[in-house]
Design an enzyme around this catalytic site. Structure first.
Site, mmCIF file in Angstrom:
data_model
loop_
_atom_site.group_PDB
_atom_site.id
_atom_site.type_symbol
_atom_site.label_atom_id
_atom_site.label_comp_id
_atom_site.label_asym_id
_atom_site.label_seq_id
_atom_site.Cartn_x
_atom_site.Cartn_y
_atom_site.Cartn_z
ATOM 1 C CB CYS B 94 -1.024 -0.038 1.032
ATOM 2 S SG CYS B 94 -2.284 1.092 1.022
ATOM 3 N NE ARG B 128 -9.040 6.023 0.309
ATOM 4 C CZ ARG B 128 -7.808 6.349 0.542
ATOM 5 N NH1 ARG B 128 -7.380 7.680 0.197
ATOM 6 N NH2 ARG B 128 -6.831 5.572 1.113
ATOM 7 C CG HIS B 193 -4.884 -2.529 2.891
ATOM 8 N ND1 HIS B 193 -6.094 -1.684 2.669
ATOM 9 C CD2 HIS B 193 -5.813 -3.598 3.456
ATOM 10 C CE1 HIS B 193 -6.859 -1.859 3.322
ATOM 11 N NE2 HIS B 193 -6.952 -2.978 3.783
#
Lengths: 450, 244
Positions: B94, B128, B193
């Site tokens: 990430c 996002r 992530h």
């Protein structure tokens, strides 16, 4: 105009409840906001004695319920979204369906600025900001920025009651007006022996330098300062001293304020509930209620469903403790670690939208603390296997962990395996499922939720 | 045998429970009788690139990421380059993945990265990229699947570098070209992530074997472990990605 729209929306709610479809705590508000986007402003104008808003990552529902208890003991009956539906439509539904001259609303973190702009509250209580469902709301720092903007917009009209122990929250006092008050824990003996893994405020909000912690009580809540710019934790107006944690049965503490010292016997467990109580007491004080009166009201407080509630099922006492993020889960784990071993558990991990689709957070919660105290553990929910995996890597004995995907079969299994106590740890939607399940089996009363 | 792990910025770059990855590696080594040693490396710290076999860097909030970027270049760039060239295993997740590249452009400001691999990241307008994700990966000459969760505002585009895998479900590097992550030498960067290793035990074992090879000069055959829960967690994560 707003009257006829309100009538339509109320009728929809009645119909929905009558048909047994549920959703009675949000549907009327949703309908109303479709009919009139400014409905909250218009209905809110009817609250002649003002409104109080409460927001936080953890403890919104419990804190609001504590404050409602205090107000009701003082003969005040606020319009209150007590079912915990805390986005605009939940607030609108409460305004539609209840009569009163003052409002008490818990508000979702991301929705707080909008609801505050519409209602123009007299008081806003901010409890904490922890990493929560990052897939929904982005990052704690961004929320803290939005709240600080709100505070500067409303300085002079809205009083803020802030948790001094959360640097993300206390910093908002630099933007809010002169009516700002603080609460916090003073008793240094309650400090954690080491900082927890889920630590959400590492940098000074003023200068960006790393914060220095003298001690932490819950996650990143504690006593801190910045060595670089000299920023310090504000001195609380209402603080807790001489704290005794009494496991599931509650907490006792001395509450110090400019009014003197009062002895609090809180029937809810954990430092996290003590923080909720401090916030409620400090806010009530801001609203003209003496600390001594608040402390007395809280002693008679009952749990909110799913925020520590006990239900007797045959021979077993079932305690339900919501878990939804690392900081909250850590406090539940800490409370359970004070129970006599072995602790029998039913843990339900869901990854639906209201839970947060991302279940990463379970790897930040300190399940290690219970490794040598667990009895039988049943994992269930949409991500039961990852929950069990987390426990395996926290050192829990594998032979005591069972994975049963179906929540009801898992509950039956857990009840059968448990001793006199079973602790249920559901995520949010798993809690709603459990509530419906227990109601359908006749173990609890029917309870509507959106 | 011994695996020496370097945990980069454990206090700053850990937003999505990154410690789950280290915990997972630790237990899987210990259960096999492999010594496991973790060294924390924070702001201002330098490290000896020959003293570590596996380097881990997780994700952070924008503010934390900005704060470590300068330090990374100042105190660790040279060591990172040597570690990569010497074949140490590197896993960057990430925010850590973004910092491997040339730069991360955020609100008109370009934060310089390590320049370790040929990639650039830009925070473009638009939502996002958030959700469960699964990618197809060809590692050790086998087709593998990585399942996890992604949540990033930045869009990453690779230059001459090789992607880690092809997106099966989810967004990947930028939501457009169908690729996810990067790999070069024994470095892996990915947007999957936080605790991706517990959901993908095979990748954890791949990293352990690579790290041991770096330390001892020979790639070991790792003893298989009882992995039924690990397998079930992988399948549940994959099912979540499939459902979208």
């Amino acid at each position: 105009m707003i009257r006829s729209k309100a009538w339509i929306a109320r009728s929809v709610g009645r119909l929905s409840r009558a048909s047994g479809r549920g959703g009675g705590t949000t549907l009327p508000g949703r309908v109303l906001l479709k009919l009139d986007a400014d409905a909250i402003d218009k209905l809110g104008a009817g609250l002649s004695d003002g409104a109080t808003l409460i927001s936080a990552t953890n403890g919104k529902t419990t804190t609001a319920s504590m404050l409602a208890t205090i107000l009701e003991s003082a003969g005040r009956h606020p319009v209150h979204n007590r079912a915990g539906s805390n986005m605009t439509w939940g607030v609108a539904t409460a305004l539609l369906e209840q009569k009163g001259t003052e409002g008490l609303f818990e508000v979702d973190e991301a929705w707080l600025p909008e609801v505050a702009d519409r209602l123009g509250p007299d008081t806003i209580l901010l409890g904490n900001l922890f990493r929560d469902q990052l897939d929904r709301y982005g990052e704690t720092e961004a929320l803290a920025d939005a709240w600080a903007d709100l505070a500067s917009r409303t300085a002079g009209t809205t009083d803020f009651v802030l948790n001094a122990d959360d640097p993300l929250i206390a910093d908002i006092g630099n933007s809010s007006g002169p009516g700002t008050t603080y609460f916090g824990i003073a008793d240094e003996s309650q400090a954690l022996s080491e900082l927890q893994h889920a630590f959400d405020a590492k940098l000074c909000r003023v200068c960006g330098h790393e914060l220095t912690y003298d001690r932490a009580f819950v996650g990143h809540l504690g006593h801190y300062h910045c060595e670089s710019c000299g920023m310090r934790r504000p001195e609380p107006d209402v603080s807790a001293n001489r704290i005794t944690l009494r496991g599931m049965s509650g907490v006792t503490a001395t509450i110090d304020s400019p009014e003197g010292a009062s002895e609090l016997e809180l029937p809810l467990p954990g430092l996290y509930n003590l923080y909720n109580a401090l916030g409620a007491i400090a806010t009530a004080r801001q609203m003209g209620i003496p600390v001594e009166d608040s402390v007395r009201s809280l002693a008679g407080m009952k749990a909110v469903f799913g925020r520590v509630e006990r239900i007797q099922i045959n021979e077993t006492s079932l305690s339900i403790l919501l878990i939804k993020n690392p900081a909250g889960a850590n406090e539940v784990i800490r409370t359970l670690s004070l129970e006599p071993a072995p602790v029998d558990l039913w843990i339900a991990l869901n990854d639906r939208i209201a839970d947060g689709r991302d279940v990463s957070w379970i790897w930040d919660a300190d399940f290690e603390m219970l490794a040598d105290r667990v009895g039988k553990v049943t994992c269930t929910g949409t991500r039961a296997s990852e929950m069990a995996l987390r426990l395996k890597y926290a050192g829990w004995p594998l032979a005591r962990i069972e994975v049963i995907d179906d929540p009801e079969m898992a509950l039956d299994h857990a009840l059968k395996a448990a001793g006199s106590d079973l602790f249920a740890l559901p995520t949010y939607t798993a809690l709603l499922d459990l509530r419906n399940l227990l109601a359908a089996r006749g173990d609890t009363e029917k309870y509507w939720e959106g | 045998m011994k695996l020496r792990l370097l945990s980069l910025y454990p206090d700053q770059m850990n937003i999505y429970a990154d410690r789950g990855n280290i915990l997972f590696l630790q237990h899987r080594c210990e259960w096999r009788g492999i010594d496991f040693e973790v060294t924390r490396c924070g702001p201002g710290d330098r490290f000896d690139p020959e003293a570590f076999d596996l380097l881990y860097m997780g994700g952070g909030q924008d503010r934390d990421q900005k704060a470590v970027a300068g330090d990374l270049i100042e105190t660790k760039q040279q060591s990172m380059r040597i570690a990569k060239e010497s074949g140490a295993a590197i896993l960057a997740v990430c925010g850590g993945y973004q910092l491997l590249g040339e730069y991360y452009e955020l609100e008109g400001e370009a934060i310089a990265g390590l320049g370790l691999v040929d990639l650039r990241t830009v925070r473009e307008p638009g939502p996002r990229l958030i959700g469960p994700v699964a990618i197809k990966v060809d590692l050790d000459g086998r087709d593998r699947v990585l399942a996890g969760f992604e949540n990033h505002g930045g869009r990453t585009r690779l230059g001459a570098a090789t992607p880690l895998g092809k997106v099966m479900h989810g967004f990947g590097n930028n939501g457009e070209d169908g690729f996810e992550g990067v790999r070069e030498d024994n470095l892996i960067g990915t947007y999957l992530h936080g605790p991706l290793l517990p959901k993908n035990a095979w990748l954890a074992d791949h990293l352990i074997a690579t790290g041991l090879e770096h330390h001892h000069g020979e790639r070991p055959d790792l003893e298989p472990l009882e992995d039924s829960l690990e397998q079930a967690a992988h399948e549940a994560a994959l099912a979540a990605a499939r459902a979208g």
